[in-house]
Design a protein around this motif. Sequence first.
Motif, PDB file in Angstrom:
ATOM      1  N   TRP A  33      -2.559-108.927  96.232  1.00 31.15           N
ATOM      2  CA  TRP A  33      -1.113-108.835  96.461  1.00 31.15           C
ATOM      3  C   TRP A  33      -0.795-108.462  97.909  1.00 31.15           C
ATOM      4  CZ3 TRP A  33       1.657-111.550  93.555  1.00 31.15           C
ATOM      5  CH2 TRP A  33       1.385-111.673  92.185  1.00 31.15           C
ATOM      6  N   ASN A  34      -1.691-107.735  98.534  1.00 27.08           N
ATOM      7  CA  ASN A  34      -1.523-107.451  99.961  1.00 27.08           C
ATOM      8  C   ASN A  34      -1.531-108.751 100.757  1.00 27.08           C
ATOM      9  OD1 ASN A  34      -3.118-107.132 102.677  1.00 27.08           O
ATOM     10  ND2 ASN A  34      -2.066-105.186 102.373  1.00 27.08           N
ATOM     11  N   HIS A  35      -2.468-109.617 100.415  1.00 26.11           N
ATOM     12  CA  HIS A  35      -2.578-110.919 101.074  1.00 26.11           C
ATOM     13  C   HIS A  35      -1.345-111.773 100.784  1.00 26.11           C
ATOM     14  CE1 HIS A  35      -4.481-114.527 102.639  1.00 26.11           C
ATOM     15  NE2 HIS A  35      -4.137-115.152 101.522  1.00 26.11           N
ATOM     16  N   ARG A  36      -0.903-111.733  99.535  1.00 30.76           N
ATOM     17  CA  ARG A  36       0.281-112.515  99.157  1.00 30.76           C
ATOM     18  C   ARG A  36       1.526-112.024  99.889  1.00 30.76           C
ATOM     19  NH1 ARG A  36       0.268-114.886  93.894  1.00 30.76           N
ATOM     20  NH2 ARG A  36       2.510-115.162  94.149  1.00 30.76           N
ATOM     21  N   ALA A  37       1.636-110.706 100.059  1.00 26.24           N
ATOM     22  CA  ALA A  37       2.798-110.152 100.768  1.00 26.24           C
ATOM     23  C   ALA A  37       2.866-110.695 102.190  1.00 26.24           C
ATOM     24  CB  ALA A  37       2.731-108.628 100.779  1.00 26.24           C
ATOM     25  N   LEU A  38       1.718-110.787 102.805  1.00 27.16           N
ATOM     26  CA  LEU A  38       1.643-111.327 104.165  1.00 27.16           C
ATOM     27  C   LEU A  38       2.033-112.804 104.178  1.00 27.16           C
ATOM     28  CD1 LEU A  38       0.785-110.834 107.118  1.00 27.16           C
ATOM     29  CD2 LEU A  38      -1.546-111.449 106.440  1.00 27.16           C
ATOM     30  N   LEU A  80       8.249-107.728  96.861  1.00 29.95           N
ATOM     31  CA  LEU A  80       7.736-107.609  95.496  1.00 29.95           C
ATOM     32  C   LEU A  80       6.209-107.539  95.506  1.00 29.95           C
ATOM     33  CD1 LEU A  80       7.968-107.650  92.406  1.00 29.95           C
ATOM     34  CD2 LEU A  80       8.188-110.147  92.519  1.00 29.95           C
ATOM     35  N   CYS A  81       5.602-108.364  96.343  1.00 26.82           N
ATOM     36  CA  CYS A  81       4.137-108.347  96.431  1.00 26.82           C
ATOM     37  C   CYS A  81       3.635-106.988  96.916  1.00 26.82           C
ATOM     38  CB  CYS A  81       3.636-109.459  97.361  1.00 26.82           C
ATOM     39  SG  CYS A  81       3.861-111.121  96.703  1.00 26.82           S
ATOM     40  N   THR A  82       4.356-106.393  97.828  1.00 27.55           N
ATOM     41  CA  THR A  82       3.962-105.065  98.309  1.00 27.55           C
ATOM     42  C   THR A  82       4.102-104.037  97.184  1.00 27.55           C
ATOM     43  OG1 THR A  82       4.578-105.625 100.575  1.00 27.55           O
ATOM     44  CG2 THR A  82       4.434-103.286 100.040  1.00 27.55           C
ATOM     45  N   PRO A  95       4.441-102.495 103.907  1.00 31.07           N
ATOM     46  CA  PRO A  95       4.811-103.917 104.002  1.00 31.07           C
ATOM     47  C   PRO A  95       4.096-104.570 105.178  1.00 31.07           C
ATOM     48  CG  PRO A  95       6.627-102.511 104.711  1.00 31.07           C
ATOM     49  CD  PRO A  95       5.569-101.599 104.167  1.00 31.07           C
ATOM     50  N   PRO A  96       3.895-105.876 105.110  1.00 28.31           N
ATOM     51  CA  PRO A  96       3.185-106.559 106.199  1.00 28.31           C
ATOM     52  C   PRO A  96       3.994-106.535 107.486  1.00 28.31           C
ATOM     53  CG  PRO A  96       4.113-108.148 104.669  1.00 28.31           C
ATOM     54  CD  PRO A  96       4.318-106.801 104.055  1.00 28.31           C
TER      55      PRO A  96
END
Lengths: 243, 91
Positions: A33-38, A80-82, A95-96
């Motif tokens: 999800w960290n990757h998705r947030a980015l 949301l991903c974060t 957050p990214p």
Amino acid sequence: MLAHPVNAPSDLPEDPTIDALSPELRAAIAAHWNHRALSEARVALAFEALRPRLTAQGADAAVLALVDKAVLDERRHSALCTQLEARYRGAHAAPPDVQSAPLPDFATGDEALEVALLVLGMSCINESIASEWIRSCWRVASAPTAIYANREHLQDEIDHARLGWAHFASAAVSSELKARVRLWVPRVLDANVREWRRRDAHLPEGGLHAHGHLGATEHDEVIDAAVRDVVLPGLALVGLTAP
Amino acid sequence: MSDPRRSPLFPAIVLAGVSLTGAAVGCGSESTSGPAASQTPSAKDKATDGGATEDDGAAPDGATEEAVAEELDASCPPDAERETPPCWLIR
């Protein structure tokens, strides 16, 4: 440590299935999800950069409205991903920090073609694949958080894909321009599919269905299905495949 | 050979997108009974939530996004486990 110390405010549902996961799996999913947030933050910037170029090409108001929505959607998705990262990590997640996301340059020297290729790649192909992929994640999910997250993403990603098809069906794209775009379709499609096949290495090879993560084989199958059942018929419909 | 009826996302994404702007220029669907309408999933396809059947049922001529949505709503029972029916994709 709190059971669910998400980044407030959060609409995430209560989900005891996350607490039942091993620390390793929680960390793996948090990393996903960290990757998705980015990624979502980058896509927001990309749509933002595309907007004035679409306007300059005389894009239809309906298309521009969907681009505006996409910018806001992707920002919200990133947040949301974060939240999801924090939920799975069991700790605060930052957050990214993304300042820019340069759009691809196809070096054609033809701005109308450049913009059309960006829409083709970003929306018609990428967002259509994303929609099918998220739909598949949603279908296998049983954890409340995963169902919620995938549903939230999917209902917007569909609009992001629609905007591309709407653009190529509009009067803003001439048949002459479509003829030039057609020459690029295989390359743009291949580039997108290649990127999509690079599955997140954080996740277990076999996936984790309950939490909405496909296995490696399923991942590839979904991408193939998206191309076969959505992208290619769509390209044919709007006149972007050879007669 | 691709079969657009195999994914509910074809009508939800492509046909719905085209319908936003395509009427004026046709985009390969010069009339409402053109390719867009003829590729609309049949009720039987959609009842399988994904339409992965080989059924050759065709939608009525003049099908629109609204008609597709109505047909989906009528043919897809609510999925209690997912809180929303599979057809929620069509908005």
